[in-house]
Motif scaffolding. Structure first.
Motif, mmCIF file in Angstrom:
data_model
loop_
_atom_site.group_PDB
_atom_site.id
_atom_site.type_symbol
_atom_site.label_atom_id
_atom_site.label_comp_id
_atom_site.label_asym_id
_atom_site.label_seq_id
_atom_site.Cartn_x
_atom_site.Cartn_y
_atom_site.Cartn_z
ATOM 1 N N LYS A 227 0.818 -1.219 0.000
ATOM 2 C CA LYS A 227 0.000 0.000 0.000
ATOM 3 C C LYS A 227 0.853 1.271 0.000
ATOM 4 O O LYS A 227 0.470 2.264 -0.598
ATOM 5 C CB LYS A 227 -1.046 -0.010 1.114
ATOM 6 N N SER B 55 0.510 4.254 -2.867
ATOM 7 C CA SER B 55 0.297 5.681 -2.604
ATOM 8 C C SER B 55 1.458 6.542 -3.099
ATOM 9 O O SER B 55 1.264 7.676 -3.511
ATOM 10 C CB SER B 55 0.027 5.921 -1.118
ATOM 11 N N TRP C 40 -7.424 2.519 4.770
ATOM 12 C CA TRP C 40 -7.876 3.424 3.720
ATOM 13 C C TRP C 40 -9.390 3.404 3.657
ATOM 14 O O TRP C 40 -10.018 2.374 3.910
ATOM 15 C CB TRP C 40 -7.331 3.010 2.355
ATOM 16 N N TYR D 198 -10.832 2.799 -4.595
ATOM 17 C CA TYR D 198 -10.060 3.872 -3.986
ATOM 18 C C TYR D 198 -9.548 4.793 -5.088
ATOM 19 O O TYR D 198 -9.412 4.382 -6.228
ATOM 20 C CB TYR D 198 -8.851 3.295 -3.213
#
Length: 184
Positions: A145, A149, A168, A180
């Motif tokens: 993750k 990002s 998240w 997302y």
């Protein structure tokens, strides 16, 4: 006399021996590679066709967008996206699945739109994509993750099948599909 000999079960068995050996080797390789996936993060569990269609719909793909499938398996999501006018890249660690997905892509004449690489997703180049599809176990998602990002461009969409990204907040959620959007 010779024709009679070739019909005996004993000789028939030996005439099929190369095929049997090939099948045993392929089966042995697949069993070995079934263990590679879990050691590297995730076993191969194919998404159902209905789920793939739902993920494609939720992703709101636009013609010309570039997609990425992390843990691409047999390439089903990539193929479905290419049929909607997208190009894409898949990363898969299992060599048998890489070979199989490349074969399917070639058979469907999509090799100008899709590429599959045998590479660990933690080392994958993910920067210039519009949409990322993920169907990985939570532990592996947790490990990548930060990479998502940091490396994905602003407004890139992430579509997760079954497992949300811990910590998240999804933009949308439907049928255990979590969407997302990267904001920078």
């Amino acid at each position: 006399m010779l024709n009679k000999l070739t019909r005996t079960p004993f000789l028939q068995f030996f005439s099929m021996l190369p095929v049997l050996v090939f099948m045993i080797v392929v089966l042995a390789m697949e069993i070995i590679f079934l263990f590679i996936g879990p050691l590297n993060g995730a076993p191969y569990v194919p998404s159902k066709k209905e789920k793939i269609q739902k993920m494609i719909e939720i992703a709101e793909l636009k013609t010309g967008e570039r997609i990425l499938d992390l843990g691409s398996g047999a390439g089903q999501i990539l193929i479905a996206a290419a049929q909607k006018g997208c190009s894409g890249v898949g990363y898969e660690i299992n060599p048998f699945l890489v070979w199989f997905s490349r074969l399917k892509i070639k058979h469907l004449k999509l090799q100008d739109k899709l590429k599959i690489y045998r590479q660990n997703i933690k080392k994958a180049d993910i920067g210039e994509v519009d949409v990322v599809f993920i169907y990985l176990l939570p532990g592996l998602v947790e490990k990548i993750k930060g990479k998502l990002s940091e490396e994905l461009k602003n407004d890139a969409r992430i579509i997760c099948n079954t497992f949300p990204i811990k910590g998240w907040v999804p933009e949308k959620e439907s049928d255990k599909i979590f969407t997302y959007r990267i904001k920078k």
